[in-house]
Design an enzyme around this catalytic site. Sequence first.
Site, PDB file in Angstrom:
ATOM      1  N   HIS A 307       0.718  -1.272   0.047  1.00 28.32           N
ATOM      2  CA  HIS A 307       0.135  -0.027   0.056  1.00 28.32           C
ATOM      3  C   HIS A 307       0.756   1.453   0.083  1.00 28.32           C
ATOM      4  O   HIS A 307       1.991   1.284   0.488  1.00 28.32           O
ATOM      5  CB  HIS A 307      -0.955  -0.115   1.279  1.00 28.32           C
ATOM      6  CG  HIS A 307      -1.925   1.026   1.228  1.00 28.32           C
ATOM      7  ND1 HIS A 307      -1.839   2.217   1.526  1.00 28.32           N
ATOM      8  CD2 HIS A 307      -3.367   0.940   0.525  1.00 28.32           C
ATOM      9  CE1 HIS A 307      -3.124   2.878   1.103  1.00 28.32           C
ATOM     10  NE2 HIS A 307      -4.053   1.881   0.577  1.00 28.32           N
ATOM     11  N   ASP A 364      -7.922  -4.787  -0.275  1.00 35.04           N
ATOM     12  CA  ASP A 364      -8.529  -5.635  -1.593  1.00 35.04           C
ATOM     13  C   ASP A 364      -8.399  -6.926  -1.596  1.00 35.04           C
ATOM     14  O   ASP A 364      -9.022  -7.673  -2.294  1.00 35.04           O
ATOM     15  CB  ASP A 364      -7.915  -4.788  -2.681  1.00 35.04           C
ATOM     16  CG  ASP A 364      -8.406  -3.454  -2.938  1.00 35.04           C
ATOM     17  OD1 ASP A 364      -9.824  -3.401  -2.438  1.00 35.04           O
ATOM     18  OD2 ASP A 364      -8.052  -2.596  -3.386  1.00 35.04           O
TER      19      ASP A 364
END
Length: 428
Positions: A307, A364
Amino acid sequence: MSDIAKLEIDGKVYELPVFIGSENEKAIDISKLRDLTGCITLDSGYKNTGATKSSITFLDGEEGILHYRGYKIEELAEKATFLEVSYLLIYGELPTIHELKDFEANIKKHTLVHEDMKRFFEAYPAQAHPMGVLSSMISSLSTFYPESLDPNRSEAKKNLTVCRLIAKLPTLAAWAYKNSMRHPLMYPRNEYNYCQNFLYMMFAMPTEDYKLDPVVVDALNKLLILHADHEQNCSTSTVRIVGSSQANLYSTVSAGISALWGPLHGGANQEVIEMLEAIHEDGGNVDKWVTKAKDKNDPFRLMGFGHRVYKNFDPRAKIIKKTCDDVLEKLGVQDPLLEIAKKLEKVALEDEYFRSRNLYPNVDFYSGIIYKAIGIPTEMFTVMFALGRLPGWIAQWKEMTEHKEPIGRPRQIYVGKRVREYVDIGKR
Ligand code: ACO
């Protein structure tokens, strides 16, 4: 920290103000830098650039903290509804019972879309990606509501557009899916709450009764809350920058949907399942794919890992991992892809390459697995993300317009050819 930073260029010292945010975040204010020094800053991907001062979301990537308007994401995901969180993000405070009822009633009033818009669906091929359909449909809403073209005309008009968007996005999203199946479109049913209504429009058929599963409704509510805002990410920055030209809100949100579509952003949840399928079809050798992800000569990356800002853990991933386990257990889902996902998670979390680069499963990774388990088709995953992110985009757009921020327009350092003379075509 001092409230002045000093910058030395060619022996001359310049003083720049330091701005400190409410959670003690520090920024050097360079807004006068070019006037003072003739220099600009260079920051590819805006990794160190604060584009705005915002009161909506606080995020600490090192500590894994996420707050909406000062409320912890863990508490909101546990106790609130998605529309309550939407109100909080857009209007700044949690609603009272009356405020929430009014908000919900206003949204229910607008869940239908204009009948003429149904004809647009007929023109799309069955294999059209629903994100392409959705961004076009949302932009098309501006043609049905011309009063939205001047987004600052009045507070009442602004709120009407906000309610229309929140009300119609689930209808258009579900219809994009139904259309891809060439199934009849299901009209919204206003006795249902927001999440129930979306599931109904997605999965019900006119020929049979549709039973809502409370486990699925609850999981969807949590997923939407977890995705509702994430400060200045790619799609939100897109929304703020498009909105800064005073484009109408429908087109602005449509641009956000397009930005979200990419596999490095919202498209990652679809990529996660496609990656798991590829590993499965290849015989399920997880180690082989982990090795591929580490090979710098191989463009493959483990989708759903890493991320831009969370470098310790993604707090949303922590919450969603638990929901994921609950949903899979309660629905009794058996799926070889889920076994591969678990193995991948374990190997990557223990592997030195991933540990040293702080690459953990992001939200996700798990959201894709839940969506698959509850029957959402892979191509709709990013649409689900857009449904969740809508209140965040609206809140960021509203804040940007209320702060009267100037049009977004970064500069550049030109590295191309210097001026040269035009050469006639026959002489080249
Ligand atoms: N698999 C393998 N290696 C990775 C991965 C990954 N998923 N992610 C990052 N790396 C490696 C990079 O190769 C780089 O290695 P190096 O230092 O040896 O060169 C290092 O980790 C840092 O990566 P960057 O690309 O510089 O990190 P950045 O912050 O720019 O990218 C991103 C973040 C885009 C999320 C990246 O981790 C990625 O591509 N992940 C996979 C896609 C994904 O899951 N996206 C969803 C993000 S969450 C969201 O949008 C809601």
